[in-house]
Design a protein around this motif. Structure first.
Motif, short mmCIF file in Angstrom:
data_model
loop_
_atom_site.label_atom_id
_atom_site.label_comp_id
_atom_site.label_asym_id
_atom_site.label_seq_id
_atom_site.Cartn_x
_atom_site.Cartn_y
_atom_site.Cartn_z
N LYS A 1 0.83 -1.21 0.00
CA LYS A 1 0.00 0.00 0.00
C LYS A 1 0.86 1.26 0.00
CE LYS A 1 -3.95 -2.07 2.43
NZ LYS A 1 -4.79 -2.02 3.66
N ARG A 2 1.91 1.26 0.82
CA ARG A 2 2.78 2.43 0.87
C ARG A 2 3.61 2.56 -0.41
NH1 ARG A 2 3.91 0.38 6.04
NH2 ARG A 2 6.04 -0.12 5.39
N GLY A 3 4.16 1.44 -0.83
CA GLY A 3 5.04 1.46 -2.00
C GLY A 3 4.37 1.94 -3.26
N TRP B 1 0.06 11.43 -10.04
CA TRP B 1 -1.22 11.51 -10.74
C TRP B 1 -2.27 10.81 -9.87
CZ3 TRP B 1 2.89 8.55 -12.38
CH2 TRP B 1 2.73 7.16 -12.28
N GLY B 2 -3.53 10.96 -10.26
CA GLY B 2 -4.62 10.33 -9.52
C GLY B 2 -5.07 11.17 -8.35
N ALA B 3 -5.84 10.54 -7.47
CA ALA B 3 -6.37 11.26 -6.30
C ALA B 3 -5.22 11.81 -5.46
CB ALA B 3 -7.23 10.32 -5.47
N GLU B 4 -5.42 12.97 -4.87
CA GLU B 4 -4.35 13.63 -4.12
C GLU B 4 -3.84 12.77 -2.98
OE1 GLU B 4 -3.51 17.86 -1.75
OE2 GLU B 4 -5.39 17.53 -2.82
N GLU B 5 -4.74 12.05 -2.32
CA GLU B 5 -4.31 11.22 -1.19
C GLU B 5 -3.49 10.00 -1.63
OE1 GLU B 5 -8.59 10.06 -2.24
OE2 GLU B 5 -7.41 11.90 -2.03
N SER B 6 -3.48 9.71 -2.93
CA SER B 6 -2.69 8.57 -3.42
C SER B 6 -1.33 9.00 -3.95
CB SER B 6 -3.45 7.85 -4.54
OG SER B 6 -3.47 8.63 -5.74
N GLN B 7 -1.06 10.30 -3.93
CA GLN B 7 0.18 10.81 -4.50
C GLN B 7 1.25 11.03 -3.44
OE1 GLN B 7 -0.14 14.14 -7.20
NE2 GLN B 7 -2.25 13.64 -7.74
N MET B 8 2.51 10.90 -3.87
CA MET B 8 3.65 11.24 -3.02
C MET B 8 4.85 11.44 -3.94
SD MET B 8 5.34 9.19 0.19
CE MET B 8 3.85 9.37 1.16
N ALA B 9 5.08 12.66 -4.35
CA ALA B 9 6.14 12.95 -5.31
C ALA B 9 7.51 12.55 -4.79
CB ALA B 9 6.12 14.43 -5.69
N GLU B 10 7.77 12.83 -3.50
CA GLU B 10 9.02 12.45 -2.87
C GLU B 10 8.74 11.71 -1.58
OE1 GLU B 10 11.71 15.68 -2.30
OE2 GLU B 10 11.62 16.33 -4.41
N ARG B 11 9.68 10.88 -1.19
CA ARG B 11 9.56 10.16 0.07
C ARG B 11 10.89 10.21 0.79
NH1 ARG B 11 11.80 6.55 3.69
NH2 ARG B 11 10.28 5.09 4.53
N GLN C 1 7.15 9.26 8.12
CA GLN C 1 6.22 10.33 8.45
C GLN C 1 5.55 10.92 7.22
OE1 GLN C 1 9.26 9.98 10.26
NE2 GLN C 1 7.86 8.97 11.70
N ASP C 2 6.15 10.73 6.07
CA ASP C 2 5.58 11.28 4.84
C ASP C 2 4.22 10.65 4.52
OD1 ASP C 2 7.76 12.93 4.44
OD2 ASP C 2 8.83 11.45 3.23
N PHE C 3 3.96 9.47 5.07
CA PHE C 3 2.69 8.80 4.80
C PHE C 3 1.57 9.26 5.73
CE2 PHE C 3 5.95 5.88 3.25
CZ PHE C 3 5.46 5.59 1.99
#
Length: 280
Positions: free
Chosen positions: A254-256, A263-273, A277-279
């Protein structure tokens, strides 16, 4: 569905114009950097430069699964390489991966740092480095290697073949769509028959073979790739669906799947990790 006139290849092919399609602006018949661009560097020893395509998800899932095991040395920084913008042709990225494809990993725990490119090679490197998700017994390890190489050899038919002509090509042509659809369905049948008698690709144990295969074939049968679930009748591959749904529930998966997604829903995005805590 239109069909082009018969094409007679020239004696020597020359590149005259872009061929069209979604990624035409980044397709070219030569390698190497097109511009100078240094890569950002975070605080962790592992630096990942990628995008949340299926090949990129393989590696972020692997890293998150390692962290789920409590292996703190697998902490990493992940930076987005936007392939539509041509980031993969920047000089810093090409220095890590001369093939200009995501993902690319730099391990700074060594001196000089170790560069690893190709998703399968990165999975093997991390599995050996951290002694995880890679069987120790000879027969099981051979099975894991076999299914991993199966994925590396088969997925280009799914992505570059079926995906290109079904979803991305500027025009729809029946011959290539039929040709690659037939091959993708054959591959799904291979998986379905094998998973009828195996929990995971290598039996009862979840391995890098599953980590490599899920982002392509699991996502396909779950309806995440190419809007092609109905066209491919993915519901008929019940054992692949069971396997995919089981893997999708894993916290590391799920995290990976979120890392380097832009792209997609904002809650599914993570440009950088850069940390857990970023999750949050």
């Amino acid at each position: 569905m239109s069909e082009s006139k018969s094409y007679t290849p020239p004696a020597v092919w020359t590149w005259e114009k872009q061929s069209g399609g979604k990624f035409t602006n980044i397709n070219r018949p030569v390698s190497g950097a097109t511009h100078e661009k240094a890569l950002p560097v975070g605080e962790h020893t592992l630096q990942l430069y990628s995008l949340a395509t299926p090949n990129g998800v393989k590696v972020t899932v692997m890293l998150e699964e390692l962290l789920e095991l409590g292996i703190s040395d697998a902490e990493y920084d992940a930076y987005t390489i936007n392939i539509s913008d041509g980031d993969q042709f920047g000089s810093g990225f090409v220095a890590i991966n001369p093939n200009s494809k995501i993902p690319a990993l730099l391990d700074r725990s060594a001196n000089p740092p170790i560069r690893i490119f190709e998703s399968g090679a990165i999975l093997l490197y991390l599995a050996e480095k951290f002694d995880a998700f890679y069987p120790k017994q000879a027969a099981e390890r051979a099975a894991c290697q076999s299914w991993l190489m199966w994925n590396m050899g088969s997925a280009p038919f799914l992505g570059g073949g079926f995906g290109h002509f079904y979803a991305y090509a500027p025009e729809k042509f029946q011959y290539p769509i039929d040709r690659y659809t037939m091959e993708v369905k054959r591959q799904l049948d291979v998986l379905d028959k094998h998973l009828a008698n195996n929990t995971y690709l290598c039996g009862d144990n979840y391995t890098i073979a599953d980590i490599a295969t899920y982002p392509w074939y699991g996502a396909l049968v779950q309806g995440y790739l190419y809007d092609a679930a109905e066209f491919l009748d993915v519901a008929s591959y019940a054992h692949v669906l069971r396997w995919a749904n089981q893997i999708a529930l894993r916290p590391g998966v799920k995290r990976g799947r979120r890392v380097n997604r832009v792209w997609g829903a904002e809650e599914s995005q993570m440009a950088e990790r850069h940390s857990a805590q970023d999750f949050e």
